[in-house]
Design a protein around this motif. Structure first.
Motif, PDB file in Angstrom:
ATOM      1  N   MET A  77      -7.997 -19.974-106.331  1.00 53.71           N
ATOM      2  CA  MET A  77      -7.239 -19.699-107.532  1.00 53.71           C
ATOM      3  C   MET A  77      -5.827 -20.270-107.367  1.00 53.71           C
ATOM      4  O   MET A  77      -5.179 -20.044-106.349  1.00 53.71           O
ATOM      5  CB  MET A  77      -7.182 -18.185-107.737  1.00 53.71           C
ATOM      6  CG  MET A  77      -6.489 -17.748-109.002  1.00 53.71           C
ATOM      7  SD  MET A  77      -7.361 -18.140-110.516  1.00 53.71           S
ATOM      8  CE  MET A  77      -8.915 -17.345-110.241  1.00 53.71           C
ATOM      9  N   THR A  78      -5.359 -20.975-108.344  1.00 49.55           N
ATOM     10  CA  THR A  78      -4.013 -21.539-108.323  1.00 49.55           C
ATOM     11  C   THR A  78      -2.989 -20.444-108.071  1.00 49.55           C
ATOM     12  O   THR A  78      -3.135 -19.327-108.553  1.00 49.55           O
ATOM     13  CB  THR A  78      -3.715 -22.226-109.678  1.00 49.55           C
ATOM     14  OG1 THR A  78      -4.711 -23.220-109.921  1.00 49.55           O
ATOM     15  CG2 THR A  78      -2.357 -22.884-109.677  1.00 49.55           C
ATOM     16  N   ALA A  79      -1.956 -20.777-107.305  1.00 51.45           N
ATOM     17  CA  ALA A  79      -0.861 -19.842-107.045  1.00 51.45           C
ATOM     18  C   ALA A  79       0.459 -20.575-107.279  1.00 51.45           C
ATOM     19  O   ALA A  79       0.515 -21.811-107.250  1.00 51.45           O
ATOM     20  CB  ALA A  79      -0.932 -19.296-105.626  1.00 51.45           C
ATOM     21  N   TYR A  80       1.497 -19.792-107.505  1.00 50.83           N
ATOM     22  CA  TYR A  80       2.791 -20.349-107.865  1.00 50.83           C
ATOM     23  C   TYR A  80       3.907 -19.734-107.032  1.00 50.83           C
ATOM     24  O   TYR A  80       3.885 -18.533-106.750  1.00 50.83           O
ATOM     25  CB  TYR A  80       3.089 -20.090-109.345  1.00 50.83           C
ATOM     26  CG  TYR A  80       2.053 -20.679-110.248  1.00 50.83           C
ATOM     27  CD1 TYR A  80       2.183 -21.970-110.743  1.00 50.83           C
ATOM     28  CD2 TYR A  80       0.910 -19.958-110.587  1.00 50.83           C
ATOM     29  CE1 TYR A  80       1.210 -22.523-111.562  1.00 50.83           C
ATOM     30  CE2 TYR A  80      -0.070 -20.503-111.400  1.00 50.83           C
ATOM     31  CZ  TYR A  80       0.085 -21.791-111.877  1.00 50.83           C
ATOM     32  OH  TYR A  80      -0.884 -22.333-112.684  1.00 50.83           O
ATOM     33  N   ALA A  81       4.872 -20.555-106.676  1.00 54.03           N
ATOM     34  CA  ALA A  81       6.145 -20.078-106.151  1.00 54.03           C
ATOM     35  C   ALA A  81       7.101 -20.152-107.333  1.00 54.03           C
ATOM     36  O   ALA A  81       7.255 -21.219-107.951  1.00 54.03           O
ATOM     37  CB  ALA A  81       6.640 -20.951-105.005  1.00 54.03           C
ATOM     38  N   ILE A  82       7.699 -19.021-107.672  1.00 49.94           N
ATOM     39  CA  ILE A  82       8.585 -18.957-108.834  1.00 49.94           C
ATOM     40  C   ILE A  82       9.955 -18.500-108.361  1.00 49.94           C
ATOM     41  O   ILE A  82      10.079 -17.479-107.673  1.00 49.94           O
ATOM     42  CB  ILE A  82       8.048 -17.989-109.906  1.00 49.94           C
ATOM     43  CG1 ILE A  82       6.651 -18.438-110.358  1.00 49.94           C
ATOM     44  CG2 ILE A  82       9.016 -17.911-111.087  1.00 49.94           C
ATOM     45  CD1 ILE A  82       5.979 -17.482-111.322  1.00 49.94           C
ATOM     46  N   ALA A  83      10.972 -19.256-108.740  1.00 48.13           N
ATOM     47  CA  ALA A  83      12.343 -18.916-108.386  1.00 48.13           C
ATOM     48  C   ALA A  83      13.161 -18.704-109.648  1.00 48.13           C
ATOM     49  O   ALA A  83      13.060 -19.475-110.603  1.00 48.13           O
ATOM     50  CB  ALA A  83      12.976 -20.018-107.546  1.00 48.13           C
ATOM     51  N   HIS A  84      13.947 -17.637-109.646  1.00 47.80           N
ATOM     52  CA  HIS A  84      14.949 -17.395-110.678  1.00 47.80           C
ATOM     53  C   HIS A  84      16.288 -17.681-110.028  1.00 47.80           C
ATOM     54  O   HIS A  84      16.776 -16.891-109.211  1.00 47.80           O
ATOM     55  CB  HIS A  84      14.866 -15.951-111.171  1.00 47.80           C
ATOM     56  CG  HIS A  84      15.927 -15.614-112.169  1.00 47.80           C
ATOM     57  ND1 HIS A  84      16.322 -14.331-112.397  1.00 47.80           N
ATOM     58  CD2 HIS A  84      16.672 -16.383-112.995  1.00 47.80           C
ATOM     59  CE1 HIS A  84      17.263 -14.320-113.317  1.00 47.80           C
ATOM     60  NE2 HIS A  84      17.502 -15.557-113.687  1.00 47.80           N
ATOM     61  N   MET A  85      16.841 -18.819-110.339  1.00 47.59           N
ATOM     62  CA  MET A  85      18.117 -19.237-109.765  1.00 47.59           C
ATOM     63  C   MET A  85      19.230 -18.725-110.677  1.00 47.59           C
ATOM     64  O   MET A  85      19.482 -19.280-111.743  1.00 47.59           O
ATOM     65  CB  MET A  85      18.185 -20.763-109.652  1.00 47.59           C
ATOM     66  CG  MET A  85      17.048 -21.379-108.854  1.00 47.59           C
ATOM     67  SD  MET A  85      17.016 -20.890-107.137  1.00 47.59           S
ATOM     68  CE  MET A  85      18.482 -21.693-106.536  1.00 47.59           C
ATOM     69  N   ARG A  86      19.885 -17.632-110.234  1.00 45.89           N
ATOM     70  CA  ARG A  86      20.932 -17.027-111.049  1.00 45.89           C
ATOM     71  C   ARG A  86      22.253 -17.776-110.934  1.00 45.89           C
ATOM     72  O   ARG A  86      22.956 -17.931-111.915  1.00 45.89           O
ATOM     73  CB  ARG A  86      21.103 -15.563-110.666  1.00 45.89           C
ATOM     74  CG  ARG A  86      19.861 -14.732-110.982  1.00 45.89           C
ATOM     75  CD  ARG A  86      20.052 -13.256-110.685  1.00 45.89           C
ATOM     76  NE  ARG A  86      20.646 -12.969-109.388  1.00 45.89           N
ATOM     77  CZ  ARG A  86      19.988 -12.933-108.228  1.00 45.89           C
ATOM     78  NH1 ARG A  86      18.685 -13.174-108.196  1.00 45.89           N
ATOM     79  NH2 ARG A  86      20.612 -12.648-107.098  1.00 45.89           N
ATOM     80  N   GLU A  87      22.585 -18.193-109.735  1.00 48.73           N
ATOM     81  CA  GLU A  87      23.824 -18.929-109.492  1.00 48.73           C
ATOM     82  C   GLU A  87      23.560 -19.983-108.424  1.00 48.73           C
ATOM     83  O   GLU A  87      22.884 -19.701-107.440  1.00 48.73           O
ATOM     84  CB  GLU A  87      24.925 -17.995-108.985  1.00 48.73           C
ATOM     85  CG  GLU A  87      25.347 -16.930-109.963  1.00 48.73           C
ATOM     86  CD  GLU A  87      26.384 -15.985-109.345  1.00 48.73           C
ATOM     87  OE1 GLU A  87      27.141 -16.413-108.449  1.00 48.73           O
ATOM     88  OE2 GLU A  87      26.404 -14.823-109.759  1.00 48.73           O
ATOM     89  N   VAL A  88      24.109 -21.161-108.634  1.00 44.24           N
ATOM     90  CA  VAL A  88      23.979 -22.234-107.640  1.00 44.24           C
ATOM     91  C   VAL A  88      25.340 -22.883-107.462  1.00 44.24           C
ATOM     92  O   VAL A  88      25.988 -23.235-108.444  1.00 44.24           O
ATOM     93  CB  VAL A  88      22.948 -23.296-108.089  1.00 44.24           C
ATOM     94  CG1 VAL A  88      22.881 -24.436-107.084  1.00 44.24           C
ATOM     95  CG2 VAL A  88      21.584 -22.674-108.301  1.00 44.24           C
TER      96      VAL A  88
END
Length: 109
Positions: free
Chosen positions: A1-12
């Motif tokens: 089953m496909t899997a995902y790495a998900i990032a919420h970049m609040r500040e860079v």
């Protein structure tokens, strides 16, 4: 089953370290068949607030994403991001094309 790495970049803090991270991340993904499906596109909140941007990387399955994240190559560049940004990162399994919303009712048992 496909899997995902998900990032919420609040500040860079865009500087040399983030540039180096961006220049090197693709080579860390290749051995694990990872590919960007969302990378910082325009975010339009329709409910609540969403400060920052979204990154979604697709992998063939959870084993691939976990192996990529733990890999020597990715761990070598990880501090370039973590020391220069505020973000949340998760790994999540996808669903197949036959999935329906009510399937979660059966899984919850």
């Amino acid at each position: 089953m496909t899997a995902y790495a998900i990032a919420h970049m609040r500040e860079v803090s865009m500087g040399p370290e983030i540039v180096e991270y961006l220049e090197r991340i693709d080579e860390t993904l290749a051995p694990y068949d990872g590919r960007f499906v969302v990378h910082g596109g325009t975010v339009t909140p329709v409910e609540g607030e969403w400060p920052g941007t979204v990154i979604i990387i697709q992998f063939p399955d959870r084993e691939h994403v976990e192996a990529w994240y733990a890999s020597e190559a990715y761990q070598a560049i990880l501090p370039l991001r973590t020391e220069n940004s505020a973000s949340d990162v998760i790994v999540v399994d996808g669903v197949d094309e036959t999935h329906r919303a009510t399937d979660v009712l059966h899984a919850a048992g």
